[in-house]
Scaffold this motif. Structure first.
Motif, PDB file in Angstrom:
ATOM      1  N   THR A 167       0.819  -1.216   0.000  1.00 18.77           N
ATOM      2  CA  THR A 167       0.000   0.000   0.000  1.00 18.77           C
ATOM      3  C   THR A 167       0.852   1.266   0.000  1.00 18.77           C
ATOM      4  O   THR A 167       0.457   2.275   0.570  1.00 18.77           O
ATOM      5  CB  THR A 167      -0.923   0.006   1.229  1.00 18.77           C
ATOM      6  OG1 THR A 167      -0.115  -0.204   2.406  1.00 18.77           O
ATOM      7  CG2 THR A 167      -1.975  -1.074   1.148  1.00 18.77           C
ATOM      8  N   THR A 169       3.917   3.190  -2.720  1.00 17.47           N
ATOM      9  CA  THR A 169       4.987   3.180  -3.720  1.00 17.47           C
ATOM     10  C   THR A 169       5.691   4.530  -3.799  1.00 17.47           C
ATOM     11  O   THR A 169       6.555   4.720  -4.630  1.00 17.47           O
ATOM     12  CB  THR A 169       4.408   2.873  -5.122  1.00 17.47           C
ATOM     13  OG1 THR A 169       3.426   3.878  -5.448  1.00 17.47           O
ATOM     14  CG2 THR A 169       3.763   1.498  -5.171  1.00 17.47           C
ATOM     15  N   GLY A 170       5.295   5.441  -2.938  1.00 16.35           N
ATOM     16  CA  GLY A 170       5.822   6.805  -3.056  1.00 16.35           C
ATOM     17  C   GLY A 170       7.055   7.087  -2.228  1.00 16.35           C
ATOM     18  O   GLY A 170       7.943   7.816  -2.657  1.00 16.35           O
ATOM     19  N   GLN A 172       7.008   8.876   0.315  1.00 15.27           N
ATOM     20  CA  GLN A 172       6.854  10.164   0.993  1.00 15.27           C
ATOM     21  C   GLN A 172       6.689   9.994   2.495  1.00 15.27           C
ATOM     22  O   GLN A 172       7.174  10.808   3.274  1.00 15.27           O
ATOM     23  CB  GLN A 172       5.637  10.927   0.449  1.00 15.27           C
ATOM     24  CG  GLN A 172       5.777  11.333  -0.994  1.00 15.27           C
ATOM     25  CD  GLN A 172       5.045  10.343  -1.897  1.00 15.27           C
ATOM     26  OE1 GLN A 172       4.995   9.156  -1.617  1.00 15.27           O
ATOM     27  NE2 GLN A 172       4.506  10.842  -2.978  1.00 15.27           N
TER      28      GLN A 172
ATOM     29  N   ALA B   5       1.468  14.500  10.019  1.00 20.92           N
ATOM     30  CA  ALA B   5       2.224  14.618   8.786  1.00 20.92           C
ATOM     31  C   ALA B   5       1.336  14.819   7.585  1.00 20.92           C
ATOM     32  O   ALA B   5       1.800  15.087   6.506  1.00 20.92           O
ATOM     33  CB  ALA B   5       3.079  13.382   8.580  1.00 20.92           C
ATOM     34  N   ARG B  10       0.526  15.679  -2.280  1.00 25.79           N
ATOM     35  CA  ARG B  10       1.554  16.318  -3.075  1.00 25.79           C
ATOM     36  C   ARG B  10       2.133  15.303  -4.034  1.00 25.79           C
ATOM     37  O   ARG B  10       2.077  14.113  -3.796  1.00 25.79           O
ATOM     38  CB  ARG B  10       2.625  16.903  -2.177  1.00 25.79           C
ATOM     39  CG  ARG B  10       3.274  15.880  -1.276  1.00 25.79           C
ATOM     40  CD  ARG B  10       4.259  16.585  -0.344  1.00 25.79           C
ATOM     41  NE  ARG B  10       5.144  15.633   0.258  1.00 25.79           N
ATOM     42  CZ  ARG B  10       5.256  15.474   1.574  1.00 25.79           C
ATOM     43  NH1 ARG B  10       4.562  16.213   2.385  1.00 25.79           N
ATOM     44  NH2 ARG B  10       6.081  14.584   2.058  1.00 25.79           N
ATOM     45  N   PRO B  11       2.679  15.789  -5.123  1.00 30.91           N
ATOM     46  CA  PRO B  11       3.191  14.857  -6.120  1.00 30.91           C
ATOM     47  C   PRO B  11       4.320  14.012  -5.572  1.00 30.91           C
ATOM     48  O   PRO B  11       5.059  14.444  -4.683  1.00 30.91           O
ATOM     49  CB  PRO B  11       3.681  15.765  -7.242  1.00 30.91           C
ATOM     50  CG  PRO B  11       3.418  17.151  -6.839  1.00 30.91           C
ATOM     51  CD  PRO B  11       2.869  17.167  -5.465  1.00 30.91           C
ATOM     52  N   GLY B  12       4.472  12.860  -6.120  1.00 28.07           N
ATOM     53  CA  GLY B  12       5.556  11.997  -5.714  1.00 28.07           C
ATOM     54  C   GLY B  12       6.888  12.583  -6.149  1.00 28.07           C
ATOM     55  O   GLY B  12       6.995  13.311  -7.124  1.00 28.07           O
ATOM     56  N   ASP B 104      -6.680   4.318  -6.405  1.00 27.86           N
ATOM     57  CA  ASP B 104      -6.916   5.679  -5.918  1.00 27.86           C
ATOM     58  C   ASP B 104      -6.570   5.729  -4.427  1.00 27.86           C
ATOM     59  O   ASP B 104      -7.210   5.044  -3.616  1.00 27.86           O
ATOM     60  CB  ASP B 104      -8.388   6.045  -6.146  1.00 27.86           C
ATOM     61  CG  ASP B 104      -8.693   7.493  -5.795  1.00 27.86           C
ATOM     62  OD1 ASP B 104      -7.953   8.090  -4.997  1.00 27.86           O
ATOM     63  OD2 ASP B 104      -9.690   8.024  -6.328  1.00 27.86           O
ATOM     64  N   SER B 106      -7.216   7.785  -2.275  1.00 28.64           N
ATOM     65  CA  SER B 106      -8.245   8.347  -1.401  1.00 28.64           C
ATOM     66  C   SER B 106      -9.321   7.311  -1.076  1.00 28.64           C
ATOM     67  O   SER B 106     -10.261   7.605  -0.348  1.00 28.64           O
ATOM     68  CB  SER B 106      -8.895   9.573  -2.059  1.00 28.64           C
ATOM     69  OG  SER B 106      -9.633   9.190  -3.210  1.00 28.64           O
ATOM     70  N   GLY B 128      -5.439   0.386   2.976  1.00 24.36           N
ATOM     71  CA  GLY B 128      -5.382   1.585   2.145  1.00 24.36           C
ATOM     72  C   GLY B 128      -3.948   2.056   1.979  1.00 24.36           C
ATOM     73  O   GLY B 128      -3.061   1.716   2.766  1.00 24.36           O
ATOM     74  N   HIS B 129      -3.753   2.840   0.947  1.00 19.24           N
ATOM     75  CA  HIS B 129      -2.406   3.319   0.645  1.00 19.24           C
ATOM     76  C   HIS B 129      -1.942   4.385   1.627  1.00 19.24           C
ATOM     77  O   HIS B 129      -2.704   5.274   2.002  1.00 19.24           O
ATOM     78  CB  HIS B 129      -2.359   3.898  -0.764  1.00 19.24           C
ATOM     79  CG  HIS B 129      -2.487   2.867  -1.835  1.00 19.24           C
ATOM     80  ND1 HIS B 129      -1.452   2.051  -2.221  1.00 19.24           N
ATOM     81  CD2 HIS B 129      -3.542   2.497  -2.593  1.00 19.24           C
ATOM     82  CE1 HIS B 129      -1.852   1.236  -3.173  1.00 19.24           C
ATOM     83  NE2 HIS B 129      -3.127   1.484  -3.420  1.00 19.24           N
ATOM     84  N   ILE B 130      -0.694   4.287   1.996  1.00 17.11           N
ATOM     85  CA  ILE B 130      -0.084   5.363   2.764  1.00 17.11           C
ATOM     86  C   ILE B 130       0.410   6.449   1.812  1.00 17.11           C
ATOM     87  O   ILE B 130       0.375   7.633   2.117  1.00 17.11           O
ATOM     88  CB  ILE B 130       1.067   4.838   3.655  1.00 17.11           C
ATOM     89  CG1 ILE B 130       1.480   5.908   4.657  1.00 17.11           C
ATOM     90  CG2 ILE B 130       2.276   4.374   2.816  1.00 17.11           C
ATOM     91  CD1 ILE B 130       2.384   5.397   5.753  1.00 17.11           C
ATOM     92  N   ASP B 131       0.838   6.025   0.623  1.00 18.63           N
ATOM     93  CA  ASP B 131       1.236   6.997  -0.403  1.00 18.63           C
ATOM     94  C   ASP B 131       1.362   6.299  -1.747  1.00 18.63           C
ATOM     95  O   ASP B 131       1.205   5.077  -1.855  1.00 18.63           O
ATOM     96  CB  ASP B 131       2.531   7.732  -0.031  1.00 18.63           C
ATOM     97  CG  ASP B 131       3.727   6.800   0.103  1.00 18.63           C
ATOM     98  OD1 ASP B 131       3.700   5.698  -0.482  1.00 18.63           O
ATOM     99  OD2 ASP B 131       4.699   7.168   0.780  1.00 18.63           O
ATOM    100  N   SER B 132       1.595   7.112  -2.748  1.00 16.21           N
ATOM    101  CA  SER B 132       1.779   6.611  -4.105  1.00 16.21           C
ATOM    102  C   SER B 132       2.778   7.518  -4.808  1.00 16.21           C
ATOM    103  O   SER B 132       2.796   8.732  -4.565  1.00 16.21           O
ATOM    104  CB  SER B 132       0.438   6.625  -4.845  1.00 16.21           C
ATOM    105  OG  SER B 132       0.607   6.763  -6.238  1.00 16.21           O
ATOM    106  N   ALA B 133       3.578   6.928  -5.681  1.00 20.60           N
ATOM    107  CA  ALA B 133       4.563   7.729  -6.406  1.00 20.60           C
ATOM    108  C   ALA B 133       3.879   8.774  -7.284  1.00 20.60           C
ATOM    109  O   ALA B 133       4.414   9.858  -7.496  1.00 20.60           O
ATOM    110  CB  ALA B 133       5.442   6.809  -7.265  1.00 20.60           C
ATOM    111  N   GLY B 136       0.911  10.992  -4.353  1.00 16.94           N
ATOM    112  CA  GLY B 136       1.282  11.571  -3.067  1.00 16.94           C
ATOM    113  C   GLY B 136       0.715  10.786  -1.900  1.00 16.94           C
ATOM    114  O   GLY B 136       0.409   9.598  -2.021  1.00 16.94           O
ATOM    115  N   LEU B 137       0.569  11.451  -0.758  1.00 14.62           N
ATOM    116  CA  LEU B 137       0.116  10.766   0.447  1.00 14.62           C
ATOM    117  C   LEU B 137      -1.298  10.234   0.279  1.00 14.62           C
ATOM    118  O   LEU B 137      -2.166  10.893  -0.303  1.00 14.62           O
ATOM    119  CB  LEU B 137       0.160  11.722   1.645  1.00 14.62           C
ATOM    120  CG  LEU B 137       1.552  12.067   2.182  1.00 14.62           C
ATOM    121  CD1 LEU B 137       1.436  13.062   3.328  1.00 14.62           C
ATOM    122  CD2 LEU B 137       2.294  10.818   2.643  1.00 14.62           C
TER     123      LEU B 137
END
Lengths: 208, 217
Positions: A167, A169-170, A172, B5, B10-12, B104, B106, B128-133, B136-137
């Motif tokens: 979950t 890939t960034g 950040q 945080a 924001r963009p990766g 997504d 979100s 759920g995702h913590i972030d994505s390249a 963003g978050l």
């Protein structure tokens, strides 16, 4: 059209069964009794029979809560489909075999990304619970009208547990942690510098 | 101090970069200010009252409708501490064995093999995702702030809300996910899962999973 959101429109849909519950005491605890069996299904257009009759790139996932008395909640998500869904069904049939519709679904909640309920013949419900692999879910659209479908998935009582949950890939979030560490270290340095300055001023004021 | 945080997406960055301390301190100060002015937990929102209660349809005449099913998949999650709200979609297991969490960031995914809402036992698994390249978050970057006692509300696909309280926070290496995460028996629990730990730039992958456990309440 690609239906991605499953349930964002629940409130707008008016499909709210908890109204009385919510209005009398707010939030329910998660201890509601239920004898429903949960079934799931996940497949693609490639699973349609005959081969090649399904929609390329379409995937369907379904979740069903079914009681022996035949009360069913259904939630169906389809992605990669080009047209609105016109119908969804559970058919009788093992993998690779087509069969008759045994449970029809309303297309509105499928397209709207909501859950809905349907009454199933108790005899059929008993068969599905006893042998879910003998039944399959599929959806249809204008270009994939019966007997073909967008995508097809056999029912199952349990799906294999995921081997991994990826979950992120960034990177950040990791950078945030690093930044927090830097800030912490920076703050400590600033505090130390400030303390030295205060001591120096006091010593100067005291004429030491 | 509670770590905050989450800011706007924001963009990766596409990779790690040296962080300028001054810039970061300013950002953190801004976030702390935001927390102080608006970080108080708010009551979990609930869906508006329904105009009618749906009943099971009867496609075949002569069948007496049974009691309504009181079980359905999660549809929306509210994290009380951060007032975070996100839709929850069905998530199956991909051919490679990984959970098919919505792309997504979100949105969240409920593993279709886990306990639905209304179940009396077992674990409901929402990831759920913590972030994505690219994006963003993600919405579950807020899980890093979860603490025991936090209120969590899950609204199911039929609009019924269920309250939970965070009982513990666990960080595990991804290869060592606990069996309790995938059980449909035993204590009734909610497990909220995202990524955590060191990030491997070459694999674009976090080493660990963060699991926030919650119990009915």
């Amino acid at each position: 059209m690609t239906v991605r959101r499953l349930l964002g429109a629940v409130a707008a849909s008016g499909l709210i069964t908890g109204a009385a519950l919510l209005s009398t005491g707010g939030i329910a605890t998660a201890s509601t009794s239920s004898d429903a069996v949960t079934l799931s299904a996940s497949g693609t257009g490639a699973n349609e029979v005959p081969a090649g009759s399904g929609e390329a790139g379409a995937s369907v996932t379904g979740s069903f809560q079914l009681t022996p008395a035949g009360a069913m909640t259904y939630t169906i998500k389809i992605t990669g489909n080009a047209e609105p869904v016109t119908a969804g069904h559970i058919h009788r049939g093992a993998a690779g075999v087509n069969g008759d519709v045994v449970v029809p679904f309303d297309a509105v909640p499928i397209n709207g990304g909501t859950s809905a309920t349907v009454q199933v013949d108790p005899a059929i419900a008993a068969e599905i619970i006893a042998n879910p692999a003998g039944f399959y879910l599929n959806t249809h659209s204008a270009s994939f009208a019966p007997p073909s479908g967008n995508a097809r998935a056999q029912l199952a009582t349990s799906s294999g547990a995921p081997g991994s949950i990826d979950t992120g890939t960034g990177g950040q979030a990791a950078q945030d942690s690093d930044a927090a560490a830097w800030v912490g270290a920076g703050g400590a340095v600033l505090l130390a510098v400030g303390a030295v300055a205060v001591v120096r001023r006091r010593r100067e004021a005291a004429g030491v | 101090m509670t770590r905050r945080a989450r800011a706007s997406k924001r963009p990766g960055t596409g990779g790690s970069r040296p962080v300028q301390v001054v810039t970061v301190m300013a950002a953190v100060a801004a976030l702390l200010g935001a927390c102080a002015s608006g970080g108080e937990p708010t009551a979990a929102s609930v869906p508006p009252a329904a105009s009618s209660v749906p009943s099971a349809t009867t496609p075949e005449a002569g069948i007496t409708p049974p009691p309504l099913v009181v079980s359905a998949p999660p549809a929306r999650l509210d994290l009380g501490r951060t007032s975070t709200t996100a839709p929850v979609a069905l998530a199956a297991v991909d051919a490679d064995g990984s959970l098919d969490v919505p792309d997504d960031v979100s949105e969240l995914g409920w593993w279709v093999g886990s306990a639905p809402m209304g179940a009396t036992a077992g674990t409901t698994l929402i990831a759920g995702h913590i972030d994505s390249a690219e994006q963003g978050l993600g919405v579950f970057s807020d899980l890093r702030d979860a603490a025991p006692g936090d209120q969590v509300t899950v609204v199911d696909g039929l609009g019924v809300a269920y309250g939970f309280r965070v009982s513990g926070v666990q960080e595990v290496v991804k290869e060592d996910l606990p069996a309790e995460l995938f059980t449909s028996t035993g204590p009734r629990r909610l497990a909220l899962v995202t990524c955590s730990g060191p990030f491997d730039e070459s694999l674009r992958r976090y080493r660990d999973n963060l699991i926030v456990w919650a119990e009915p309440g």
